[in-house]
Structures are given as C-alpha cells and as structure tokens.
Design an enzyme around this catalytic site. Sequence first.
Site, PDB file in Angstrom:
ATOM      1  N   ASP A   1      -6.356   8.793   0.367  1.00 18.78           N
ATOM      2  CA  ASP A   1      -7.754   8.542   0.002  1.00 18.78           C
ATOM      3  C   ASP A   1      -8.716   9.548   0.624  1.00 18.78           C
ATOM      4  OD1 ASP A   1      -7.356   7.512   2.629  1.00 18.78           O
ATOM      5  OD2 ASP A   1      -7.082   5.510   1.811  1.00 18.78           O
TER       6      ASP A   1
ATOM      7  N   HIS B   1      -5.916  -4.452   3.168  1.00 22.61           N
ATOM      8  CA  HIS B   1      -5.935  -3.313   2.234  1.00 22.61           C
ATOM      9  C   HIS B   1      -4.861  -2.287   2.593  1.00 22.61           C
ATOM     10  CE1 HIS B   1      -9.247  -1.159   4.806  1.00 22.61           C
ATOM     11  NE2 HIS B   1      -8.081  -0.577   5.069  1.00 22.61           N
TER      12      HIS B   1
HETATM   13  C1  F6R Z   1      -6.679   5.490   5.502  1.00 17.88           C
HETATM   14  C2  F6R Z   1      -6.148   4.294   4.856  1.00 17.88           C
HETATM   15  C3  F6R Z   1      -6.495   2.940   5.392  1.00 17.88           C
HETATM   16  C4  F6R Z   1      -6.105   2.765   6.854  1.00 17.88           C
HETATM   17  C5  F6R Z   1      -6.450   1.361   7.328  1.00 17.88           C
HETATM   18  C6  F6R Z   1      -6.142   1.155   8.794  1.00 17.88           C
HETATM   19  O1  F6R Z   1      -6.176   6.652   4.865  1.00 17.88           O
HETATM   20  O2  F6R Z   1      -5.471   4.421   3.891  1.00 17.88           O
HETATM   21  O3  F6R Z   1      -5.843   1.967   4.608  1.00 17.88           O
HETATM   22  O4  F6R Z   1      -4.736   2.995   7.005  1.00 17.88           O
HETATM   23  O5  F6R Z   1      -7.816   1.117   7.113  1.00 17.88           O
HETATM   24  O6  F6R Z   1      -6.958   1.971   9.562  1.00 17.88           O
HETATM   25  P1  F6R Z   1      -6.823   2.024  11.163  1.00 17.88           P
HETATM   26  O7  F6R Z   1      -5.504   2.628  11.462  1.00 17.88           O
HETATM   27  O8  F6R Z   1      -7.978   2.884  11.587  1.00 17.88           O
HETATM   28  O9  F6R Z   1      -6.931   0.614  11.622  1.00 17.88           O
END
Ligand code: F6R
Length: 265
Positions: free
Chosen positions: A67, A138
């Site tokens: 993304d 998500h």
């Molecule tokens: C980012 C993505 C998101 C993150 C998720 C967790 O490329 O695809 O789905 O993996 O928001 O983010 P953190 O690791 O910052 O908790």
Amino acid sequence: MKVLICTDTNAAIDRAAHLMTDRLRDKPKSVFGLATGSTMEPLYDRWIAIAGDEGLSFARARTFNLDEYVGLPASHPQSYHHYMERFFFDRIDIDRANAHLPNGAAPDPAAEAKAYEGRIANAGGIDLQLIGIGRNGHIGFNEPTSSLTSRTRLKTLTRSTLEANAAHFPPGETPPRYVITMGIGTILESRACLLLATGAGKAEAVERMIEGAVSAACPASALQFHPSATIVLDPEAASCLKLRDYYEQVHPAGRETTVEGARGA
Ligand code: F6R
C-alpha cells in the site's frame, strides 16, 4: 493456517526473517510482497542481517508493497516509498527497477491501482507476501467491511487506523485519509503468506483472524482460505488464542515439526 508462537518478540522476528531468507535462498528471483509499519522495522533489520551472513543477494528479487498513501509523493518522509528506502531498499543490492509500490501521487489513483495489479501479474504473481495486522483486523489497508475478493483499489482509512498512523507523522501533521492498497483477493492470490504480529495490542485481532468466523468484519480472517498461510506471533500477540496449547503442541516454541519428528519425539 500454520500458527507459530515464539518464545519472545525477538524470536518471532527472527523466525519470520528466517522464513523470508529461506525463500530468497531457494529462489533468488522470488517476487516478494512487502509491508510497512512498526512491526516490520526490526524484521527488515533481521532479514538484511541473516541474508548478509549467508552471502545472499537481492539483486534478482522483485518486490511489491501492499500500500501507499494517496497524495504523498515518494520523496515525502512519511510516504511508504520513503519508509522502504530507509528500512530496506537503501541497505540491500536490489535493482530499484524491480522494487514496486503504488504511486500515491498518480493523477488518477483508480487507474494507478488497476495498473499496479497489472504489474504484479506481469511479474508472474507474488511468491511470498509479508503481512502485518491492524488492531481492527485490517491487512494491507483493507479496513473492516472490505470485500473478501477485493482487488487493488482506493480505500478510506478508519479513524482508528488514522490515529495509529498519526504516531509516524510529526506533531500537527495528519496522515492522508486515502490509500491505494492491494485487495484481499489480490493478497489471497499470493502463493504463500507470512503474517507477523507482535505485542498485546494485536492479541484480539489475532484471535479473530485465526479462530473467528471468516468475515469482512475482520479482513485478516480471509487468510483462513489461504492454503499456505503462516502466522508468526510473540506470546503477547498470542495471548487471546483459545487453542494456544494446541498450536504450541504442534509447533513447540514456533518450530517446524514433521510427522517423522513427532514420531521420534
Ligand atoms: C502497512 C500495512 C498495514 C500494517 C498494519 C500494522 O503496509 O499493510 O496493514 O501492517 O497497520 O501496522 P504496525 O506494524 O505499525 O502496527
């Protein structure tokens, strides 16, 4: 789903990094799907270190990120382009022409999303997709109620995701509300998926992903449909799992087991 519960956070990161390295070693021309976020920062460090120790090269690898924010140019310090340069691409020998992210500054984001799907298809599809999980379940930025067959497209971030992402922006600056994200259908087409989750903040989402009903209310639960999905967890992220004993019995300390190994045990 293969659920690997590691002994601590470092062990989970190490486990995931070894799985990424295994794929690079087995197939140097692998197409990797990549993720950003806090969880992935130590993972990239570890992957680079292990690959370096083994003398492996990323020169033939290709990558596609999940993304990118709409409206942020690649040069913006909070763009995912910038994140990937800083935590990964600048530190490995990848050919930049083979490292792809959606172009968040494209004049027509919907057309860019469609073109991104085409670029993945032209590369022959994704061999191994690395995934993080949001507190609301998500994956990529497929927020709850995303279609389980969705393709790369424009999405609006939820308030809770905006708040979580705001931590990465300087005080006073708010993250963009729109993103281009691979769809759940796009992610499910990857030949293998590897989801890394660490910390108690992810425990409820992890439980819904692994043990809940498959539902657009928890986009990560769609991974239950994937024939080769590995979930790597630290004990905190695993703390709400009802069948935790079972996962630990099958994969003690997050290790692989085989029928032969189990017989010998
Ligand atoms: C980012 C993505 C998101 C993150 C998720 C967790 O490329 O695809 O789905 O993996 O928001 O983010 P953190 O690791 O910052 O908790």
